[in-house]
Enzyme design. Sequence first.
Site, PDB file in Angstrom:
ATOM      1  N   CYS A 136     -13.912 -72.807 -63.391  1.00  0.00           N
ATOM      2  CA  CYS A 136     -13.949 -72.682 -61.724  1.00  0.00           C
ATOM      3  C   CYS A 136     -13.265 -71.221 -61.313  1.00  0.00           C
ATOM      4  O   CYS A 136     -14.021 -70.640 -60.460  1.00  0.00           O
ATOM      5  CB  CYS A 136     -12.824 -73.999 -61.486  1.00  0.00           C
ATOM      6  SG  CYS A 136     -11.257 -74.005 -62.181  1.00  0.00           S
ATOM      7  N   GLN A 163      -3.949 -71.147 -57.764  1.00  0.00           N
ATOM      8  CA  GLN A 163      -5.178 -71.982 -58.301  1.00  0.00           C
ATOM      9  C   GLN A 163      -4.526 -73.597 -57.789  1.00  0.00           C
ATOM     10  O   GLN A 163      -3.272 -73.828 -57.926  1.00  0.00           O
ATOM     11  CB  GLN A 163      -5.344 -72.342 -59.732  1.00  0.00           C
ATOM     12  CG  GLN A 163      -6.224 -70.827 -60.175  1.00  0.00           C
ATOM     13  CD  GLN A 163      -6.392 -71.000 -61.781  1.00  0.00           C
ATOM     14  OE1 GLN A 163      -6.311 -69.831 -62.141  1.00  0.00           O
ATOM     15  NE2 GLN A 163      -7.002 -71.967 -62.101  1.00  0.00           N
ATOM     16  N   ARG A 268      -0.611 -71.444 -60.609  1.00  0.00           N
ATOM     17  CA  ARG A 268      -0.982 -73.034 -59.902  1.00  0.00           C
ATOM     18  C   ARG A 268      -0.060 -72.848 -58.694  1.00  0.00           C
ATOM     19  O   ARG A 268       1.105 -72.512 -58.871  1.00  0.00           O
ATOM     20  CB  ARG A 268      -0.437 -73.961 -60.786  1.00  0.00           C
ATOM     21  CG  ARG A 268      -0.812 -75.601 -60.257  1.00  0.00           C
ATOM     22  CD  ARG A 268      -2.434 -75.776 -60.514  1.00  0.00           C
ATOM     23  NE  ARG A 268      -2.840 -75.982 -61.899  1.00  0.00           N
ATOM     24  CZ  ARG A 268      -4.003 -75.896 -62.263  1.00  0.00           C
ATOM     25  NH1 ARG A 268      -4.859 -75.510 -61.405  1.00  0.00           N
ATOM     26  NH2 ARG A 268      -4.238 -75.966 -63.584  1.00  0.00           N
ATOM     27  N   HIS A 275      -9.460 -72.808 -55.250  1.00  0.00           N
ATOM     28  CA  HIS A 275      -8.743 -71.450 -55.762  1.00  0.00           C
ATOM     29  C   HIS A 275      -9.113 -70.387 -54.924  1.00  0.00           C
ATOM     30  O   HIS A 275      -9.922 -70.146 -54.553  1.00  0.00           O
ATOM     31  CB  HIS A 275      -9.229 -71.490 -57.324  1.00  0.00           C
ATOM     32  CG  HIS A 275      -9.199 -72.526 -58.170  1.00  0.00           C
ATOM     33  ND1 HIS A 275      -8.197 -73.632 -58.014  1.00  0.00           N
ATOM     34  CD2 HIS A 275      -9.315 -72.586 -59.440  1.00  0.00           C
ATOM     35  CE1 HIS A 275      -7.962 -74.302 -59.086  1.00  0.00           C
ATOM     36  NE2 HIS A 275      -8.975 -73.767 -60.130  1.00  0.00           N
TER      37      HIS A 275
HETATM   38  N1  HSE Z   1      -8.968 -74.637 -65.509  1.00  0.00           N
HETATM   39  C1  HSE Z   1      -9.113 -74.696 -64.192  1.00  0.00           C
HETATM   40  C2  HSE Z   1      -7.726 -74.854 -63.617  1.00  0.00           C
HETATM   41  C3  HSE Z   1     -10.019 -75.727 -63.785  1.00  0.00           C
HETATM   42  O1  HSE Z   1      -6.871 -75.357 -64.375  1.00  0.00           O
HETATM   43  O2  HSE Z   1      -7.500 -74.784 -62.453  1.00  0.00           O
HETATM   44  C4  HSE Z   1     -11.347 -75.913 -64.343  1.00  0.00           C
HETATM   45  O3  HSE Z   1     -12.125 -74.762 -64.579  1.00  0.00           O
END
Ligand code: HSE
Length: 371
Positions: A136, A163, A268, A275
Site C-alpha cells: 500500500c 501509516q 504506524r 497512509h
Molecule cells: N504493510 C502495510 C501496512 C499494509 O502494514 O500498513 C499493506 O500493504
Amino acid sequence: MSNRVGIIGWRGMVGSVLIQRMQAENDFDGLDVTFFSTSQAGEPGPALGGAARPLQDALDVDTLREMDILVTCQGGDYTKKIHPQLRASGWTGYWIDAASALRMNAESTIVLDPVNRPVIQAALDRGDKDFIGGNCTVSLMLLAVHRLIEMNWVDWITSMTYQSASGAGAAQMKELVRQMAQIGERAGTAAADPQYPVLEVEQHVSDLLRSADLATDHFGAPLAASLIPWIDRAMDNGQTREEWKGQAEANKILALDPPLPIDGQCVRVGAMRCHSQGLTIKLKQDIPLTDIEAAVRESNPWVRVIPNEKSATLAGLTPAAVSGTLDIAIGRLRKMTLGPDYLTAFTVGDQLLWGAAEPVRRMLNIVLGRV
Ligand code: HSE
C-alpha cells in the site's frame, strides 16, 4: 476471453472494499462469478455476477481450476498454500492477488496500472498469469510522484511514513478505536473541564497508556495518543520489511534499471485507513517548482495537488479528508533549505482503495479486456 471469475476472501476488509468498488463500477455486469469460502462452503453466496449460488470450497483445487480468473484477498497464507497446487495441476488461468506472497517472484507482475500499464501489457503479451497488488505504501507513493521519476528528474527518495491502523488489519483498527474509547473513559471528563489542570489530564492518559488496562493485544503497544515506529518484521540490514519494500517493489513496478534508491522509516500512527508519507526527493538538477507541480498535476486523474498553504492543507491534505476516496492528495511541495535540488512533499491516500483493492479491481478489468 471467457469470464468465469472466482473470488476468494471477499468478506474480509480488503475483499469487502473490492466488492463495494466492483458494485459501484458495475463490474459484475456480464460476469459469471463464483464466490469461494475457506470456512462456509455450501452456504448461500451473494447474488452478484449471476444468480446467487452456494459458496464453493476455496481449498478445493478441482473447483478452483474451473475458473478462468481467480481474484483473491484471502491473504498470503492462502496464496502460499493454494497457488502452487493450482499451477502444479496445470491450471493456466489468471491469478490476481492482493497479498504480498508472490509479489517478488520473477513470474509475477506488481499491478498499478495508472503507473505501470506498459509493464502489465508486456507481461500479458508474454503470457504471464500472476498479477499481484503492490504494498500500500509503495503504491500510494508512486501514484503521487511517478511522473517525476518518469521524467528522469529523481536521484533518490526517502519516505517517512504515517501509516494507518487498517494496514495492520481489521482487528488492529478496532483495537485503535478501543484504545481511544479507553482514553476517553479515563480522561474525557477532566479534559472537558476548562478548570482541570492539563498536566493532570496528561497524567491520566499516560498512566493508562503504560498500564495493563489498555487494549494492546494486536498492536503490542499503545497507538492512540502514541505511535509505533516499526511495521512488519526485521530485515538483516536494520530495515523493517515495510521499509525494504519501498525500493524493492517500486523498482519492480516501474521496471527501473538502474534501480532508484528509496529508503526511509515506516511508522504506524492512529489514522484509520489513510497512509501518509513525508517525502524528500533528491532531484538530478534544479527543476522549477512550477514545472514539478504541473508534472504531478497531469500525471494521473486521481492526484490532487494541494497548495502549500495552511487552510488548503488542513482542508485537503489529511487522512480525515482523503479517507474513503480515490484521491491521491499531495501538498507541502517546496524546495528545501538544503538546496534547490532537494524537494519535499507530503502525500495522503486511502490504504484500502488505491493501497489494496483498486489496483486488483482494475487488473481484473484489464484481463477481461474491458479497459
Ligand atoms: N504493510 C502495510 C501496512 C499494509 O502494514 O500498513 C499493506 O500493504
